[in-house]
Write a protein that holds these residues in place. Sequence first.
Motif, PDB file in Angstrom:
ATOM      1  N   MET A 292       0.849  -1.182   0.000  1.00  0.00           N
ATOM      2  CA  MET A 292       0.000   0.000   0.000  1.00  0.00           C
ATOM      3  C   MET A 292       0.889   1.237   0.000  1.00  0.00           C
ATOM      4  SD  MET A 292      -2.680   1.278   2.930  1.00  0.00           S
ATOM      5  CE  MET A 292      -4.045   0.250   2.472  1.00  0.00           C
ATOM      6  N   ALA A 293       0.588   2.177  -0.861  1.00  0.00           N
ATOM      7  CA  ALA A 293       1.340   3.423  -0.910  1.00  0.00           C
ATOM      8  C   ALA A 293       1.013   4.266   0.318  1.00  0.00           C
ATOM      9  CB  ALA A 293       0.986   4.180  -2.181  1.00  0.00           C
ATOM     10  N   VAL A 294       1.943   5.113   0.694  1.00  0.00           N
ATOM     11  CA  VAL A 294       1.739   5.962   1.863  1.00  0.00           C
ATOM     12  C   VAL A 294       0.590   6.932   1.584  1.00  0.00           C
ATOM     13  CG1 VAL A 294       3.541   7.614   1.165  1.00  0.00           C
ATOM     14  CG2 VAL A 294       2.866   7.448   3.562  1.00  0.00           C
ATOM     15  N   THR A 295      -0.385   6.948   2.487  1.00  0.00           N
ATOM     16  CA  THR A 295      -1.565   7.801   2.316  1.00  0.00           C
ATOM     17  C   THR A 295      -1.748   8.791   3.451  1.00  0.00           C
ATOM     18  OG1 THR A 295      -3.017   6.238   3.470  1.00  0.00           O
ATOM     19  CG2 THR A 295      -2.809   5.985   1.070  1.00  0.00           C
ATOM     20  N   THR A 296      -1.260   8.451   4.645  1.00  0.00           N
ATOM     21  CA  THR A 296      -1.534   9.265   5.821  1.00  0.00           C
ATOM     22  C   THR A 296      -0.350   9.259   6.768  1.00  0.00           C
ATOM     23  OG1 THR A 296      -3.868   8.611   5.688  1.00  0.00           O
ATOM     24  CG2 THR A 296      -3.146   9.587   7.751  1.00  0.00           C
ATOM     25  N   LEU A 297      -0.058  10.418   7.310  1.00  0.00           N
ATOM     26  CA  LEU A 297       0.871  10.526   8.425  1.00  0.00           C
ATOM     27  C   LEU A 297       0.138  11.215   9.569  1.00  0.00           C
ATOM     28  CD1 LEU A 297       4.211  11.666   6.726  1.00  0.00           C
ATOM     29  CD2 LEU A 297       3.641   9.394   7.579  1.00  0.00           C
ATOM     30  N   ASP A 298       0.202  10.624  10.742  1.00  0.00           N
ATOM     31  CA  ASP A 298      -0.439  11.226  11.908  1.00  0.00           C
ATOM     32  C   ASP A 298       0.280  12.519  12.284  1.00  0.00           C
ATOM     33  OD1 ASP A 298      -1.884   8.873  11.860  1.00  0.00           O
ATOM     34  OD2 ASP A 298      -0.961   8.042  13.670  1.00  0.00           O
ATOM     35  N   GLN A 299      -0.431  13.406  12.981  1.00  0.00           N
ATOM     36  CA  GLN A 299       0.198  14.609  13.522  1.00  0.00           C
ATOM     37  C   GLN A 299       1.354  14.238  14.445  1.00  0.00           C
ATOM     38  OE1 GLN A 299       0.157  17.976  13.537  1.00  0.00           O
ATOM     39  NE2 GLN A 299      -1.241  18.095  11.815  1.00  0.00           N
ATOM     40  N   SER A 300       1.215  13.122  15.160  1.00  0.00           N
ATOM     41  CA  SER A 300       2.232  12.676  16.118  1.00  0.00           C
ATOM     42  C   SER A 300       3.062  11.561  15.501  1.00  0.00           C
ATOM     43  CB  SER A 300       1.583  12.157  17.382  1.00  0.00           C
ATOM     44  OG  SER A 300       0.531  12.954  17.786  1.00  0.00           O
ATOM     45  N   THR A 301       3.896  11.928  14.543  1.00  0.00           N
ATOM     46  CA  THR A 301       4.743  10.955  13.861  1.00  0.00           C
ATOM     47  C   THR A 301       6.201  11.220  14.206  1.00  0.00           C
ATOM     48  OG1 THR A 301       3.187  10.699  12.024  1.00  0.00           O
ATOM     49  CG2 THR A 301       5.455  10.072  11.600  1.00  0.00           C
ATOM     50  N   ALA A 302       6.947  10.149  14.457  1.00  0.00           N
ATOM     51  CA  ALA A 302       8.389  10.245  14.711  1.00  0.00           C
ATOM     52  C   ALA A 302       9.139   9.530  13.596  1.00  0.00           C
ATOM     53  CB  ALA A 302       8.735   9.618  16.059  1.00  0.00           C
ATOM     54  N   LEU A 303      10.345   9.998  13.338  1.00  0.00           N
ATOM     55  CA  LEU A 303      11.247   9.344  12.404  1.00  0.00           C
ATOM     56  C   LEU A 303      12.188   8.460  13.209  1.00  0.00           C
ATOM     57  CD1 LEU A 303      12.512   9.059   9.545  1.00  0.00           C
ATOM     58  CD2 LEU A 303      13.974  11.013  10.142  1.00  0.00           C
ATOM     59  N   VAL A 304      12.274   7.181  12.857  1.00  0.00           N
ATOM     60  CA  VAL A 304      13.154   6.239  13.546  1.00  0.00           C
ATOM     61  C   VAL A 304      14.156   5.704  12.533  1.00  0.00           C
ATOM     62  CG1 VAL A 304      13.286   4.113  14.897  1.00  0.00           C
ATOM     63  CG2 VAL A 304      11.309   5.645  15.182  1.00  0.00           C
ATOM     64  N   LEU A 305      15.432   6.004  12.768  1.00  0.00           N
ATOM     65  CA  LEU A 305      16.511   5.618  11.861  1.00  0.00           C
ATOM     66  C   LEU A 305      17.305   4.486  12.485  1.00  0.00           C
ATOM     67  CD1 LEU A 305      17.651   9.207  10.827  1.00  0.00           C
ATOM     68  CD2 LEU A 305      16.084   7.669   9.616  1.00  0.00           C
ATOM     69  N   ILE A 306      17.393   3.380  11.779  1.00  0.00           N
ATOM     70  CA  ILE A 306      17.979   2.148  12.302  1.00  0.00           C
ATOM     71  C   ILE A 306      19.417   1.945  11.806  1.00  0.00           C
ATOM     72  CG2 ILE A 306      17.738  -0.376  12.414  1.00  0.00           C
ATOM     73  CD1 ILE A 306      15.478   1.127  13.852  1.00  0.00           C
ATOM     74  N   ASP A 307      20.343   1.866  12.753  1.00  0.00           N
ATOM     75  CA  ASP A 307      21.723   1.424  12.529  1.00  0.00           C
ATOM     76  C   ASP A 307      22.485   2.199  11.451  1.00  0.00           C
ATOM     77  OD1 ASP A 307      21.070  -0.404  14.471  1.00  0.00           O
ATOM     78  OD2 ASP A 307      20.896  -2.099  13.112  1.00  0.00           O
ATOM     79  N   LEU A 308      22.228   3.491  11.363  1.00  0.00           N
ATOM     80  CA  LEU A 308      22.984   4.314  10.421  1.00  0.00           C
ATOM     81  C   LEU A 308      24.251   4.780  11.122  1.00  0.00           C
ATOM     82  CD1 LEU A 308      20.113   6.173   8.558  1.00  0.00           C
ATOM     83  CD2 LEU A 308      21.398   4.130   7.878  1.00  0.00           C
ATOM     84  N   GLN A 309      25.121   3.809  11.318  1.00  0.00           N
ATOM     85  CA  GLN A 309      26.366   3.998  12.059  1.00  0.00           C
ATOM     86  C   GLN A 309      27.536   3.628  11.160  1.00  0.00           C
ATOM     87  OE1 GLN A 309      24.538   1.161  14.811  1.00  0.00           O
ATOM     88  NE2 GLN A 309      26.497   0.046  14.821  1.00  0.00           N
ATOM     89  N   ARG A 310      28.702   4.118  11.511  1.00  0.00           N
ATOM     90  CA  ARG A 310      29.875   4.031  10.635  1.00  0.00           C
ATOM     91  C   ARG A 310      30.140   2.627  10.096  1.00  0.00           C
ATOM     92  NH1 ARG A 310      33.887   7.776  14.260  1.00  0.00           N
ATOM     93  NH2 ARG A 310      32.751   9.739  13.941  1.00  0.00           N
ATOM     94  N   GLY A 311      30.179   1.637  10.961  1.00  0.00           N
ATOM     95  CA  GLY A 311      30.547   0.292  10.535  1.00  0.00           C
ATOM     96  C   GLY A 311      29.537  -0.378   9.635  1.00  0.00           C
ATOM     97  N   ILE A 312      28.286   0.016   9.726  1.00  0.00           N
ATOM     98  CA  ILE A 312      27.238  -0.590   8.897  1.00  0.00           C
ATOM     99  C   ILE A 312      27.080   0.185   7.588  1.00  0.00           C
ATOM    100  CG2 ILE A 312      24.754  -1.055   8.771  1.00  0.00           C
ATOM    101  CD1 ILE A 312      24.927  -1.810  11.769  1.00  0.00           C
ATOM    102  N   VAL A 313      27.041   1.505   7.671  1.00  0.00           N
ATOM    103  CA  VAL A 313      26.884   2.328   6.471  1.00  0.00           C
ATOM    104  C   VAL A 313      28.043   2.111   5.507  1.00  0.00           C
ATOM    105  CG1 VAL A 313      26.877   4.721   5.642  1.00  0.00           C
ATOM    106  CG2 VAL A 313      25.433   4.063   7.581  1.00  0.00           C
TER     107      VAL A 313
END
Length: 195
Positions: free
Chosen positions: A1-22
């Motif tokens: 399903m394509a993105v249709t809605t974002l709640d007013q209370s939405t957070a961005l969660v970024l997973i493991d964007l650290q030197r050794g993995i990137v």
Amino acid sequence: MAVTTLDQSTALVLIDLQRGIVASPAAAPLSGAEVVGNAVQLADAFRAQGAPVVLVRVSFAPDFSDVVPGRTEHAGFGGVPPEGWDVIVDELSGHPGDIRVTKRNWGAFHGTDLDVQLRRRGITQIVLAGIATSIGVESTARAAHEHGYHVTIATDAVTDMNPEAHRNSLERIFPRLGESGSTEEILELFAKTRG
């Protein structure tokens, strides 16, 4: 399903964007640098609107005494990682308002205070990005769904070490957990929601 809605209370969660993995040359179909570039766009937009940005990293004690026990068919780390492997990349660092979470598992919920951090801020939805699609991102998406959050995956801000696993997550798993969209689509919807 394509993105249709974002709640007013939405957070961005970024997973493991650290030197050794990137820095892994095995990332596919996108490079770590491409994922970071799109994650930075998302983070900048969220910060500009006062929406939470969560930087999740995986790390372990120097002697690996806190690594998840159990028998697996995978060899594990295969040695001592280089110094600084678990440091969030410079492009995303230096923002004191960001929430920082250190995990010892694939997913960002189990054994961390992520759920508490989100609930205290009234968050009802998360936008997920990071590496690896089929491991840290998928595990976090599953747990978020089970915790009752609406989940959106930024499809061009995730990558994997295995293109088939990446594709499986995008095509078969994520549609059962929430919605997906490109960075551009999410930013456009975010601007409308917050504007």
